[in-house]
Design a protein around this motif. Structure first.
Motif, PDB file in Angstrom:
ATOM      1  N   SER A  79      -5.749   2.713  -5.655  1.00 26.09           N
ATOM      2  CA  SER A  79      -4.422   2.958  -5.080  1.00 26.09           C
ATOM      3  C   SER A  79      -4.225   4.381  -4.561  1.00 26.09           C
ATOM      4  O   SER A  79      -3.536   4.578  -3.562  1.00 26.09           O
ATOM      5  CB  SER A  79      -3.322   2.590  -6.075  1.00 26.09           C
ATOM      6  N   THR A  80      -4.840   5.370  -5.193  1.00 26.34           N
ATOM      7  CA  THR A  80      -4.677   6.743  -4.686  1.00 26.34           C
ATOM      8  C   THR A  80      -5.439   6.924  -3.375  1.00 26.34           C
ATOM      9  O   THR A  80      -4.935   7.554  -2.445  1.00 26.34           O
ATOM     10  CB  THR A  80      -5.132   7.794  -5.723  1.00 26.34           C
ATOM     11  N   THR A  81      -6.616   6.335  -3.288  1.00 26.37           N
ATOM     12  CA  THR A  81      -7.392   6.402  -2.041  1.00 26.37           C
ATOM     13  C   THR A  81      -6.685   5.624  -0.942  1.00 26.37           C
ATOM     14  O   THR A  81      -6.611   6.081   0.206  1.00 26.37           O
ATOM     15  CB  THR A  81      -8.811   5.845  -2.263  1.00 26.37           C
ATOM     16  N   MET A  82      -6.149   4.459  -1.284  1.00 24.84           N
ATOM     17  CA  MET A  82      -5.426   3.656  -0.287  1.00 24.84           C
ATOM     18  C   MET A  82      -4.208   4.418   0.236  1.00 24.84           C
ATOM     19  O   MET A  82      -3.939   4.399   1.433  1.00 24.84           O
ATOM     20  CB  MET A  82      -5.017   2.317  -0.883  1.00 24.84           C
ATOM     21  N   THR A  83      -3.481   5.080  -0.664  1.00 27.08           N
ATOM     22  CA  THR A  83      -2.327   5.888  -0.247  1.00 27.08           C
ATOM     23  C   THR A  83      -2.750   6.927   0.780  1.00 27.08           C
ATOM     24  O   THR A  83      -2.117   7.076   1.833  1.00 27.08           O
ATOM     25  CB  THR A  83      -1.689   6.587  -1.468  1.00 27.08           C
ATOM     26  N   LYS A  84      -3.820   7.636   0.482  1.00 26.45           N
ATOM     27  CA  LYS A  84      -4.316   8.677   1.390  1.00 26.45           C
ATOM     28  C   LYS A  84      -4.695   8.084   2.752  1.00 26.45           C
ATOM     29  O   LYS A  84      -4.329   8.632   3.799  1.00 26.45           O
ATOM     30  CB  LYS A  84      -5.525   9.374   0.747  1.00 26.45           C
ATOM     31  N   LEU A  85      -5.395   6.953   2.756  1.00 25.81           N
ATOM     32  CA  LEU A  85      -5.838   6.350   4.017  1.00 25.81           C
ATOM     33  C   LEU A  85      -4.672   5.749   4.801  1.00 25.81           C
ATOM     34  O   LEU A  85      -4.674   5.802   6.036  1.00 25.81           O
ATOM     35  CB  LEU A  85      -6.913   5.299   3.738  1.00 25.81           C
ATOM     36  N   ILE A  86      -3.688   5.193   4.108  1.00 24.07           N
ATOM     37  CA  ILE A  86      -2.493   4.684   4.789  1.00 24.07           C
ATOM     38  C   ILE A  86      -1.790   5.823   5.508  1.00 24.07           C
ATOM     39  O   ILE A  86      -1.381   5.682   6.666  1.00 24.07           O
ATOM     40  CB  ILE A  86      -1.553   3.981   3.782  1.00 24.07           C
ATOM     41  N   GLU A  87      -1.659   6.948   4.844  1.00 21.34           N
ATOM     42  CA  GLU A  87      -1.003   8.105   5.468  1.00 21.34           C
ATOM     43  C   GLU A  87      -1.847   8.677   6.611  1.00 21.34           C
ATOM     44  O   GLU A  87      -1.316   9.011   7.670  1.00 21.34           O
ATOM     45  CB  GLU A  87      -0.688   9.154   4.413  1.00 21.34           C
ATOM     46  N   GLU A  88      -3.163   8.780   6.420  1.00 25.17           N
ATOM     47  CA  GLU A  88      -4.043   9.299   7.478  1.00 25.17           C
ATOM     48  C   GLU A  88      -4.019   8.427   8.725  1.00 25.17           C
ATOM     49  O   GLU A  88      -4.218   8.920   9.833  1.00 25.17           O
ATOM     50  CB  GLU A  88      -5.484   9.421   6.969  1.00 25.17           C
ATOM     51  N   ASN A  89      -3.817   7.128   8.549  1.00 30.75           N
ATOM     52  CA  ASN A  89      -3.788   6.190   9.674  1.00 30.75           C
ATOM     53  C   ASN A  89      -2.372   5.898  10.170  1.00 30.75           C
ATOM     54  O   ASN A  89      -2.171   4.952  10.940  1.00 30.75           O
ATOM     55  CB  ASN A  89      -4.500   4.891   9.278  1.00 30.75           C
ATOM     56  N   ASP A  90      -1.413   6.713   9.742  1.00 27.66           N
ATOM     57  CA  ASP A  90      -0.005   6.580  10.160  1.00 27.66           C
ATOM     58  C   ASP A  90       0.512   5.154   9.997  1.00 27.66           C
ATOM     59  O   ASP A  90       1.197   4.621  10.869  1.00 27.66           O
ATOM     60  CB  ASP A  90       0.181   7.039  11.616  1.00 27.66           C
ATOM     61  N   LEU A  91       0.221   4.562   8.845  1.00 30.12           N
ATOM     62  CA  LEU A  91       0.626   3.181   8.595  1.00 30.12           C
ATOM     63  C   LEU A  91       1.820   3.049   7.656  1.00 30.12           C
ATOM     64  O   LEU A  91       2.383   1.964   7.543  1.00 30.12           O
ATOM     65  CB  LEU A  91      -0.548   2.387   8.008  1.00 30.12           C
ATOM     66  N   TYR A  92       2.210   4.115   6.973  1.00 28.30           N
ATOM     67  CA  TYR A  92       3.266   3.971   5.967  1.00 28.30           C
ATOM     68  C   TYR A  92       4.565   3.436   6.580  1.00 28.30           C
ATOM     69  O   TYR A  92       5.064   2.392   6.157  1.00 28.30           O
ATOM     70  CB  TYR A  92       3.511   5.290   5.224  1.00 28.30           C
ATOM     71  N   ASP A  93       5.130   4.121   7.546  1.00 30.65           N
ATOM     72  CA  ASP A  93       6.396   3.679   8.140  1.00 30.65           C
ATOM     73  C   ASP A  93       6.274   2.319   8.826  1.00 30.65           C
ATOM     74  O   ASP A  93       7.153   1.464   8.639  1.00 30.65           O
ATOM     75  CB  ASP A  93       6.950   4.732   9.102  1.00 30.65           C
ATOM     76  N   PRO A  94       5.210   2.057   9.604  1.00 33.67           N
ATOM     77  CA  PRO A  94       5.081   0.722  10.194  1.00 33.67           C
ATOM     78  C   PRO A  94       4.999  -0.394   9.136  1.00 33.67           C
ATOM     79  O   PRO A  94       5.549  -1.477   9.341  1.00 33.67           O
ATOM     80  CB  PRO A  94       3.783   0.792  11.000  1.00 33.67           C
ATOM     81  N   MET A  95       4.350  -0.129   7.998  1.00 29.44           N
ATOM     82  CA  MET A  95       4.266  -1.154   6.957  1.00 29.44           C
ATOM     83  C   MET A  95       5.629  -1.386   6.296  1.00 29.44           C
ATOM     84  O   MET A  95       5.975  -2.521   5.982  1.00 29.44           O
ATOM     85  CB  MET A  95       3.198  -0.780   5.924  1.00 29.44           C
ATOM     86  N   VAL A  96       6.404  -0.322   6.110  1.00 29.90           N
ATOM     87  CA  VAL A  96       7.752  -0.474   5.551  1.00 29.90           C
ATOM     88  C   VAL A  96       8.612  -1.307   6.496  1.00 29.90           C
ATOM     89  O   VAL A  96       9.319  -2.228   6.074  1.00 29.90           O
ATOM     90  CB  VAL A  96       8.401   0.902   5.272  1.00 29.90           C
TER      91      VAL A  96
END
Length: 171
Positions: free
Chosen positions: A49-66
Motif C-alpha cells: 500500500s505504501t508503494t501503491m500510494t507513491k505510484l498513484i501520486e507519481e502517475n497523477d491518478l489520485y484525483d481522477p480515481m476519487v
C-alpha cells in the motif's frame, strides 16, 4: 460490453486480469487517467500500500480515481482495501476515503503467517462459499455506520460493502 480496469502499477494486478478474462469480462490495466476513462469499474489489487500510494501520486491518478469512485464501483483486495479506507495508521498511505473504516496494515501477521480459509459470503441472492487467501492481510479495526459486512472470520469483518464499493482483506 462493460470494461473493468485493474490498477496496474504494483501488486497482483495480472492475476485479477486473468480471472476477469476467464469470466469473459473485458479488462484493461489502468496506469493513467486516460485508461481510467475507458472503464465502468475498477479493481485495486493486493500489493504494497505504501508503494501503491507513491505510484498513484507519481502517475497523477489520485484525483481522477476519487472522481471515478463517485459514479463507478471500486473493488479493493488486501492493499486495495487499505487504500479504500477512511483511516489507516500509517502516514505513508494516502487513502481514497471510500469506505468508512479504520484498517491496520499487515495485521494478520508476516508472510509466514499466511493462510487460506473457506468463508460464507452474504450476497443479495444465493449464499456463497469462497476460498480466501490471506497474505500479510489487513485487519478492519473499526467500521462506521452504513458499512455492510459480507464475510467474517471469528466475528471480524473481512469483506465489506458501502454504497457501490467493495473491499476484501483477502486475495
Amino acid at each position: 460490453m462493460k470494461r473493468v480496469g485493474v490498477l496496474g502499477l504494483q501488486g497482483a494486478y495480472a492475476k485479477h486480469v486473468t480471472v476477469l478474462q476467464q469470466l469473459g469480462i473485458q479488462s484493461i490495466y489502468v496506469r493513467s487517467c486516460y485508461d481510467l476513462e475507458k472503464c465502468e469499474g475498477l479493481i485495486i489489487p493486493g500489493g504494497e500500500s505504501t508503494t501503491m500510494t507513491k505510484l498513484i501520486e507519481e502517475n497523477d491518478l489520485y484525483d481522477p480515481m476519487v472522481q471515478f469512485a463517485e459514479e463507478n464501483p471500486i473493488f479493493g483486495t488486501c492493499a486495495g482495501m487499505i487504500l479504500m479506507a477512511t483511516r489507516v495508521e500509517d502516514d505513508r498511505v494516502r487513502t481514497f476515503n471510500l469506505i468508512d473504516m479504520t484498517v491496520d496494515r499487515n495485521a494478520y501477521g508476516r508472510q509466514v503467517d499466511s493462510f487460506v480459509d473457506e468463508l460464507d459470503v452474504r450476497t443479495d441472492g444465493e449464499p456463497l462459499t469462497m476460498r480466501c487467501v490471506f497474505i500479510r492481510a489487513p485487519r478492519i479495526a473499526e467500521l462506521g455506520e452504513g458499512v455492510d459486512v459480507l464475510a467474517s472470520i471469528d466475528d471480524e469483518p473481512v469483506l465489506v460493502r458501502q454504497g457501490h464499493h467493495l473491499a476484501a482483506a483477502f486475495h
